[in-house]
Design a protein around this motif. Structure first.
Motif, PDB file in Angstrom:
ATOM      1  N   GLY A 126      53.423 -31.764  11.390  1.00  0.00           N
ATOM      2  CA  GLY A 126      54.475 -32.005  12.371  1.00  0.00           C
ATOM      3  C   GLY A 126      55.348 -30.798  12.634  1.00  0.00           C
ATOM      4  O   GLY A 126      56.188 -30.812  13.524  1.00  0.00           O
ATOM      5  N   ASN A 127      55.167 -29.742  11.854  1.00  0.00           N
ATOM      6  CA  ASN A 127      55.925 -28.504  12.048  1.00  0.00           C
ATOM      7  C   ASN A 127      55.235 -27.553  13.008  1.00  0.00           C
ATOM      8  O   ASN A 127      55.767 -26.493  13.320  1.00  0.00           O
ATOM      9  N   LYS A 128      54.070 -27.907  13.446  1.00  0.00           N
ATOM     10  CA  LYS A 128      53.247 -26.991  14.234  1.00  0.00           C
ATOM     11  C   LYS A 128      53.204 -27.395  15.703  1.00  0.00           C
ATOM     12  O   LYS A 128      53.295 -28.571  16.042  1.00  0.00           O
ATOM     13  N   ILE A 129      53.044 -26.402  16.550  1.00  0.00           N
ATOM     14  CA  ILE A 129      52.790 -26.628  17.963  1.00  0.00           C
ATOM     15  C   ILE A 129      51.316 -26.297  18.195  1.00  0.00           C
ATOM     16  O   ILE A 129      50.838 -25.235  17.805  1.00  0.00           O
ATOM     17  N   VAL A 142      46.298 -24.041  16.606  1.00  0.00           N
ATOM     18  CA  VAL A 142      47.695 -23.974  16.204  1.00  0.00           C
ATOM     19  C   VAL A 142      48.291 -22.753  16.880  1.00  0.00           C
ATOM     20  O   VAL A 142      47.831 -21.636  16.690  1.00  0.00           O
ATOM     21  N   VAL A 143      49.299 -22.977  17.699  1.00  0.00           N
ATOM     22  CA  VAL A 143      49.968 -21.892  18.404  1.00  0.00           C
ATOM     23  C   VAL A 143      51.057 -21.295  17.525  1.00  0.00           C
ATOM     24  O   VAL A 143      51.224 -20.089  17.455  1.00  0.00           O
ATOM     25  N   ALA A 144      51.791 -22.178  16.848  1.00  0.00           N
ATOM     26  CA  ALA A 144      52.909 -21.713  16.031  1.00  0.00           C
ATOM     27  C   ALA A 144      53.229 -22.735  14.958  1.00  0.00           C
ATOM     28  O   ALA A 144      53.141 -23.936  15.196  1.00  0.00           O
ATOM     29  N   ASP A 145      53.600 -22.252  13.785  1.00  0.00           N
ATOM     30  CA  ASP A 145      54.145 -23.096  12.729  1.00  0.00           C
ATOM     31  C   ASP A 145      55.629 -22.797  12.684  1.00  0.00           C
ATOM     32  O   ASP A 145      56.049 -21.722  12.276  1.00  0.00           O
TER      33      ASP A 145
END
Length: 187
Positions: A126-129, A142-145
């Motif tokens: 849930g922390n990732k985009i 995963v684009v960003a954590d």
């Protein structure tokens, strides 16, 4: 009336009730209003000139558009789908639970989303985009954590910046790749 969507002519006259349910955020494409009902999960396309309403989908938790397609989370599974503007050609893009409020299709090639789950708030997914191509069959990337739960995020038009809201209702900005993370200090 509470929880009703109205339309008016350009002079602010000729008020018409065009939706009885409390609408979630709506948008306009090609002069038609698209809105999801808060109570019935119906995605309805409304012609504001006539008030004619057509239910396109009856299982839509939330919807976003790029002006060419509709991208939505199905209300039971929260899987990510794409369909045409008339509700036809429904296609699964991502078959795992996503956070419906996080869908963002403002990019030309990708749909972005978060996998935050309030039933499992400590899940680091849930922390990732994430992003997935708008065409079926691609694997999510995963684009960003972001290091914190991501509830909603927005892209700034023709810009590399996004803004998102975390679990503490704090607002942050970052580049689309997650770099240059900054907390916004609001009064």
């Amino acid at each position: 009336d509470d929880g009703v969507l109205f339309s008016w002519d350009m002079e602010g006259k000729d008020q018409r009730k065009i939706m009885e349910d409390t609408p979630l955020p709506s948008f306009v494409v090609g002069g038609m209003v698209y809105s999801v009902g808060f109570l019935d999960y119906n995605l309805t396309r409304i012609d504001p000139a006539t008030g004619e309403a057509t239910v396109l989908l009856d299982d839509c938790a939330v919807v976003h558009t790029d002006g060419k397609h509709l991208f939505f989370a199905e209300k039971e599974t929260y899987h990510l789908y794409r369909c045409d503007l008339d509700g036809s050609n429904r296609t699964l893009l991502y078959g795992e639970r996503i956070l419906p409020a996080s869908i963002n299709a403002d990019d030309e090639e990708y749909v972005y989303f978060s996998r935050y789950d309030s039933n499992n708030a400590l899940n680091p997914e849930g922390n990732k985009i994430y992003r997935v191509k708008k065409t079926p069959g691609s694997q999510p990337e995963v684009v960003a954590d972001m290091g914190m739960p991501v509830f909603q995020f927005y892209f700034f038009y023709q810009c590399d910046l996004m803004m998102f809201r975390s679990d503490s209702n704090s607002l942050y900005t970052a580049r689309r790749d997650g770099s240059d993370l900054r907390k916004l200090e609001l009064p």
